[in-house]
Scaffold this motif. Structure first.
Motif, short mmCIF file in Angstrom:
data_model
loop_
_atom_site.label_atom_id
_atom_site.label_comp_id
_atom_site.label_asym_id
_atom_site.label_seq_id
_atom_site.Cartn_x
_atom_site.Cartn_y
_atom_site.Cartn_z
N THR A 178 0.98 -1.31 0.01
CA THR A 178 -0.12 0.09 0.04
C THR A 178 0.87 1.34 0.06
OG1 THR A 178 -0.02 -0.01 2.40
CG2 THR A 178 -1.85 -1.13 1.19
N GLU A 185 0.98 5.92 -0.12
CA GLU A 185 0.41 7.42 -0.01
C GLU A 185 1.57 8.25 -0.40
OE1 GLU A 185 -2.37 8.28 3.25
OE2 GLU A 185 -0.85 9.87 3.62
N SER A 199 -3.64 7.93 -2.73
CA SER A 199 -3.02 6.94 -1.79
C SER A 199 -4.28 5.59 -1.76
CB SER A 199 -3.51 7.42 -0.36
OG SER A 199 -3.53 6.63 0.66
N THR A 200 -3.42 4.51 -1.39
CA THR A 200 -4.33 3.44 -1.02
C THR A 200 -4.55 3.26 0.39
OG1 THR A 200 -2.52 1.91 -1.08
CG2 THR A 200 -3.71 2.02 -3.08
N ILE A 201 -4.23 4.17 1.07
CA ILE A 201 -4.15 3.95 2.72
C ILE A 201 -5.12 4.89 3.32
CG2 ILE A 201 -2.81 4.57 5.03
CD1 ILE A 201 -0.11 3.96 3.17
N THR A 225 1.67 -5.25 3.79
CA THR A 225 0.72 -6.24 4.44
C THR A 225 1.22 -6.96 5.29
OG1 THR A 225 -0.84 -6.31 2.61
CG2 THR A 225 -1.28 -7.88 4.43
#
Length: 161
Positions: free
Chosen positions: A49, A51, A65-67, A109
């Motif tokens: 992930t 950002e 972002s993916t956060i 992750t």
């Protein structure tokens, strides 16, 4: 517990806990667009992930972002591409109002060490143009293959073909 087994468990946990590390954050201009290259070393196949944010006027603004949620003013102008060990932010129509301290934040992750971050100060007049050659460097296997094949190409007699 056997001391040898205990040490092996500790080393395994420490190795697994540190899954990725940001190696470099660089910025350049590609036409009128800003490109931010966030290079990292990844030691796992776990999903990554990211950002990208900017700090200006003592306030953090999330660009892509993916956060967390990106801010509206950047959503239509920003996109991210991911390659092996590289996450690139592309910000269209970069102007002096977009100057500030840019941050790349990565997290794999199950990486228990927390997010990895790196900052770079971006000022439009001090940015270099993105070099086309840097795209080749991102995939060094192609460059290496080309360099290794040069002697073979020289050895072939194209006239007789």
């Amino acid at each position: 517990m056997n001391p040898t087994v205990g040490i092996a468990v500790i080393l395994t946990v420490l190795q697994a806990a540190h899954c990725q590390m940001i190696k470099d954050l660089s910025a350049c201009l590609l036409g009128q667009n800003l490109r931010l290259d966030c290079r990292y070393e990844n030691k796992t196949d776990n999903p990554l992930t990211y950002e990208f944010s900017i700090t200006k006027d003592n306030r953090k603004h999330v660009i892509h972002s993916t956060i967390s949620v990106s801010e509206n003013i950047y959503r239509s102008r920003a996109n991210v591409t991911m390659h092996k060990n590289l996450v690139c932010l592309h910000l269209q129509s970069f102007t002096t109002s977009d100057e500030g301290i840019y941050m790349c934040e990565l997290k794999a992750t199950n990486d228990y060490t927390g997010n990895q971050t790196k900052n770079i100060t971006v000022i439009k007049d001090k940015l270099e143009k993105c070099a086309g050659f840097s795209l080749l460097i991102q995939n060094t296997s192609w460059l290496l293959l080309l360099l290794l094949s040069l002697p073979l190409l020289q050895a072939v007699d194209f006239v007789s073909l």
